[in-house]
Structure formats: structure tokens, C-alpha cells
Design a protein around this motif. Structure first.
Motif, short mmCIF file in Angstrom:
data_model
loop_
_atom_site.label_atom_id
_atom_site.label_comp_id
_atom_site.label_asym_id
_atom_site.label_seq_id
_atom_site.Cartn_x
_atom_site.Cartn_y
_atom_site.Cartn_z
N PHE A 1 0.65 5.13 -14.70
CA PHE A 1 -0.17 5.53 -13.56
C PHE A 1 0.56 6.55 -12.70
N ILE A 2 1.81 6.28 -12.38
CA ILE A 2 2.61 7.20 -11.54
C ILE A 2 2.77 8.56 -12.23
N ASP A 3 2.91 8.55 -13.55
CA ASP A 3 3.10 9.80 -14.31
C ASP A 3 1.89 10.73 -14.20
N LEU A 4 0.71 10.18 -13.90
CA LEU A 4 -0.48 11.04 -13.73
C LEU A 4 -0.24 12.09 -12.65
N PHE A 5 0.49 11.71 -11.60
CA PHE A 5 0.67 12.60 -10.45
C PHE A 5 1.75 13.65 -10.70
N SER B 1 5.18 4.18 -6.05
CA SER B 1 6.45 3.93 -6.72
C SER B 1 6.41 2.52 -7.32
N MET B 2 7.38 2.22 -8.17
CA MET B 2 7.40 0.91 -8.82
C MET B 2 7.50 -0.23 -7.81
N SER B 3 8.08 0.04 -6.64
CA SER B 3 8.23 -1.01 -5.63
C SER B 3 6.88 -1.43 -5.03
N ASP B 4 5.82 -0.66 -5.30
CA ASP B 4 4.49 -1.01 -4.80
C ASP B 4 3.78 -2.03 -5.70
N PHE B 5 4.40 -2.34 -6.84
CA PHE B 5 3.78 -3.25 -7.81
C PHE B 5 4.63 -4.50 -7.98
N GLU B 6 3.97 -5.60 -8.28
CA GLU B 6 4.69 -6.86 -8.55
C GLU B 6 4.21 -7.45 -9.87
N PHE B 7 5.16 -7.87 -10.69
CA PHE B 7 4.85 -8.50 -11.97
C PHE B 7 4.94 -10.02 -11.82
N ARG C 1 0.88 -1.18 0.00
CA ARG C 1 0.00 0.00 0.00
C ARG C 1 0.91 1.23 0.00
N PRO C 2 0.82 2.08 -1.03
CA PRO C 2 1.76 3.20 -1.13
C PRO C 2 1.63 4.17 0.05
N GLU C 3 2.76 4.71 0.45
CA GLU C 3 2.77 5.82 1.41
C GLU C 3 3.23 7.03 0.63
N GLY C 4 2.36 8.03 0.52
CA GLY C 4 2.68 9.16 -0.36
C GLY C 4 2.50 8.74 -1.81
N LYS C 5 3.34 9.28 -2.67
CA LYS C 5 3.23 8.98 -4.10
C LYS C 5 3.61 7.52 -4.38
N VAL D 1 -4.08 16.30 -3.50
CA VAL D 1 -3.91 15.85 -2.12
C VAL D 1 -3.95 14.32 -1.96
N TYR D 2 -4.09 13.58 -3.06
CA TYR D 2 -4.24 12.12 -2.95
C TYR D 2 -3.03 11.45 -2.30
N ASN D 3 -1.84 12.03 -2.53
CA ASN D 3 -0.63 11.39 -2.01
C ASN D 3 -0.14 12.00 -0.70
N ASN D 4 -0.92 12.93 -0.14
CA ASN D 4 -0.52 13.55 1.13
C ASN D 4 -0.49 12.51 2.25
N THR D 5 0.54 12.58 3.07
CA THR D 5 0.61 11.68 4.23
C THR D 5 0.11 12.38 5.50
N GLU D 6 -0.08 13.71 5.41
CA GLU D 6 -0.67 14.46 6.53
C GLU D 6 -1.93 15.16 6.04
N ALA D 7 -2.82 15.46 6.98
CA ALA D 7 -4.07 16.15 6.60
C ALA D 7 -3.73 17.52 6.02
N PRO D 8 -4.28 17.85 4.84
CA PRO D 8 -3.95 19.15 4.23
C PRO D 8 -4.58 20.31 4.98
N LYS D 9 -3.85 21.42 5.02
CA LYS D 9 -4.41 22.66 5.58
C LYS D 9 -5.15 23.35 4.45
N SER D 10 -6.43 23.61 4.66
CA SER D 10 -7.23 24.17 3.59
C SER D 10 -8.14 25.27 4.13
N LEU D 11 -8.61 26.08 3.21
CA LEU D 11 -9.54 27.15 3.53
C LEU D 11 -10.82 26.58 4.14
N SER D 12 -11.41 27.29 5.06
CA SER D 12 -12.72 26.89 5.57
C SER D 12 -13.76 27.32 4.54
#
Length: 332
Positions: free
Chosen positions: A316-320, A16-22, A10-14, A248-259
Motif C-alpha cells: 500500500f505504501i509503495d503506491l505513493f 508508515s508501517m507504524s500506522d498498522f498493527e498485526f 491515523r497517518p499524518e502525511g505519507k 495530494v493525498y498525503n499533503n499536510t497543508e492545503a495545496p496551492k493550485s491553479l484557479s
């Protein structure tokens, strides 16, 4: 021989290829009554797949570790023991990242390569087009003369949203991340104004300048600070369509955003998130309209086609990193 791509971690953050197995294996691919043997031709990679790689609660179950990843796929029927499909047919559906597979044919739709290129059925005539059409028409409820802002405007969904908006008589403002994409928005997709968020120092001011009469509809594909800047510029009774939040999909912390509440209250504005499957009852109408507009050359589409099964995770990774123009598709 069958190749399969599994979710290894399960990826943490963005991701990477190490998250996949062929995995490559000899397979007999026995086809039982009611089943099909399919050969994958095109694979769709989409930002929402990142959510399914986490185990957080969502609108679809997460992918299981050490099991095949799935997404939208166009496949050719090699063998059929199902009366609805014949050998040589092409089908579209949610299928495994696998070169060949046996399917029970549930949820598969026949597609016609004589009416549009096969890859289009993963994009403008598939989930991409349906998402753009239903989100804009069902939540946005556009009226001619209004101003529409689209973030991620050079992406698969955003570029279609803009064109539909133009057909419906809206003023279009598109936000993207390179000057090349901004030029494409204006020359190919009919946007009136393009804003490069990477080179613009004050997004609030740039949107205010581009939309002197304010923003009536915002189709949000990115979330984050870009969307905050649009909110500051919304009109009374504005409609904010939340389709995605790739920033924000790859954020590992809750984003600070406008109310957002003060802006919604002050303007009696609507902000609604959605997924395309909310509107399955509208799909026939949407497909008919999209197909008509495409045949009339009122809709154009852009694709980034990557070749090779082994390149699916990289695509897939290039999308980000915003490396796609329009729909990102892998061709086998």
C-alpha cells in the motif's frame, strides 16, 4: 491461527508501517446459518484507502482505529451455511485484511477462475475496470478522433482507460513517472505519446506539442501541477474526469493550485469528480463489455503482485512512490 491487520494510527502525511498493527490469534471461526468461512487469496491495495485512514468527512466512512482495515479481496469458501455459495467457490468483495474470516456474505460476488486469473477480478474485471469504463464513457462521452490525456497512465485505472480510448478511436497521450513506464504505455497499451513528468521541465509545452489540436478529454488520476498543465491545453467543450488526486493525498497543508474557473468558463468545459459506485446501474453492461474485449485480446492488463500477508501495508505504501505497474495486488 488467524492474522489480522488493524489501523493503529491515523497517518499524518505519507503512511508508515507504524500506522498498522498485526494481530495473531487462535480463532474458532464458528459459522452460523447464512454465513461463510473464507480464506483470503488476494488483497487489493488502492490509493483511495488513504482517505479512509483519515477521519475527515468523505463519501465512505473512515476506518476505525484498532479495527481491521478493509479493501477488495478474493477469497475461497472453506465452509458454507449459505445456499448461494458452496465450499470451494471463490468470491470477491470488500473484506477485512485477515487471513481467515467469517462473513455474512453480503455484497459478495462469485468469480470464475476458469475465465480469468483470480487477481484479474480485483483489477480489469473488478473495480479498476469498472472505474475506467464508467468514468470515460459516462463523463468523457468520447467521440472517435478526439484527443484523450490520461495522468497516472501506467497505473491500474489509467492503463485501462487508455486502452478503452484506443478501442473507441481516440488519440492517446499518457503521463507517467519513468521511461520504463512510458515505453510500456506505448508498446503494451497502445498510447500514441508518453510524457515522463519527472524528466520533463515544461509540462504545459510538452502537452501542447503532444496534442497540437488541443485536449478534448482529460482523465485525471493525480491532481496537482500535472493537471494544471493539462488544463492550459483544453479545447472548447472539453470534459475533465476527476477520478483521483494521488499527488495530494498525503499533503499536510492545503495545496496551492491553479484557479480552474477561467479555463472552464473560457472553454465551456465540464469538470466532474466521480466514484465508481455512482454508476452501479451500468456495472452489468460494463462487465459484459470488458469481458468481451478481454476475451478478444483487445484489452491487456498489468499487475504488480506482492507475495505474503505481512507485506500488505508495504505494498500500500509503495503506491505513493509509484512502485506499481498497473494494479497492485498482494497474494497470500
Amino acid at each position: 491461527m488467524t492474522k489480522t491487520i488493524l489501523l493503529k494510527n491515523r497517518p499524518e502525511g505519507k503512511p508508515s508501517m507504524s500506522d498498522f498493527e498485526f494481530k495473531t490469534e487462535e480463532s474458532e471461526n464458528t459459522v452460523n446459518q447464512g454465513e461463510l468461512l473464507l480464506e483470503t487469496k488476494y488483497v487489493s491495495v488502492d490509493p483511495y484507502l488513504r482517505g479512509r485512514m483519515s477521519d475527515a468527512k468523505s463519501y465512505v466512512p473512515p476506518f476505525q482505529l484498532n479495527k481491521p482495515i478493509q479493501s477488495g479481496v478474493i477469497a475461497k469458501v472453506l465452509e458454507s451455511k449459505n445456499e448461494k455459495f458452496a465450499e470451494g467457490d471463490y468470491v470477491s468483495g470488500m473484506l477485512n485484511w485477515q487471513t481467515k474470516q467469517v462473513s455474512k456474505a453480503e455484497g459478495l460476488t462469485k468469480v470464475d477462475p476458469s475465465k480469468a486469473p483470480l487477481s484479474a477480478y480485483l483489477g480489469i474485471l473488478g473495480m479498476t475496470g469498472l472505474t475506467a469504463y464508467t468514468g470515460l464513457t459516462e463523463i468523457g462521452k468520447p467521440k472517435a478522433g478526439e484527443t484523450l490525456v490520461v495522468s497516472g497512465a501506467a497505473g491500474a485505472v489509467g492503463s485501462v482507460v487508455g486502452q478503452i480510448g484506443k478501442i473507441l478511436g481516440l488519440k492517446l497521450i499518457g503521463i507517467a513517472g519513468t521511461d520504463e513506464k512510458i515505453e510500456m504505455l506505448k508498446s503494451k497499451f497502445g498510447f500514441d505519446v508518453g510524457i515522463n513528468y519527472k524528466t520533463t521541465k515544461d509540462m504545459k509545452a510538452a502537452i501542447a506539442e503532444a496534442a497540437p489540436n488541443g485536449v478534448d478529454i482529460y482523465f485525471d488520476n493525480v491532481g496537482g501541477p500535472i493537471s494544471d498543465a493539462v488544463l492550459v491545453n483544453i479545447n472548447r467543450l472539453a470534459r475533465i474526469i476527476v477520478c483521483g488526486a494521488i499527488s495530494v493525498y498525503n499533503n499536510t497543508e492545503a495545496p496551492k493550485s491553479l484557479s480552474v474557473q477561467p479555463f472552464l468558463v473560457k472553454n465551456s468545459a465540464l469538470m466532474q469528480g466521480f466514484i465508481v459506485s455512482n454508476y452501479t446501474d451500468k456495472f452489468p453492461e460494463a462487465m459484459k463489455q470488458l469481458s468481451t474485449w478481454l476475451a478478444e485480446d483487445k484489452l491487456k492488463y498489468s499487475e504488480t503482485i506482492v507475495k505474503g500477508f505481512d507485506n500488505i501495508p508495504n505494498a500500500f505504501i509503495d503506491l505513493f512512490e509509484g512502485k506499481n505497474k498497473g494494479k497492485m495486488v498482494v497474494e497470500l
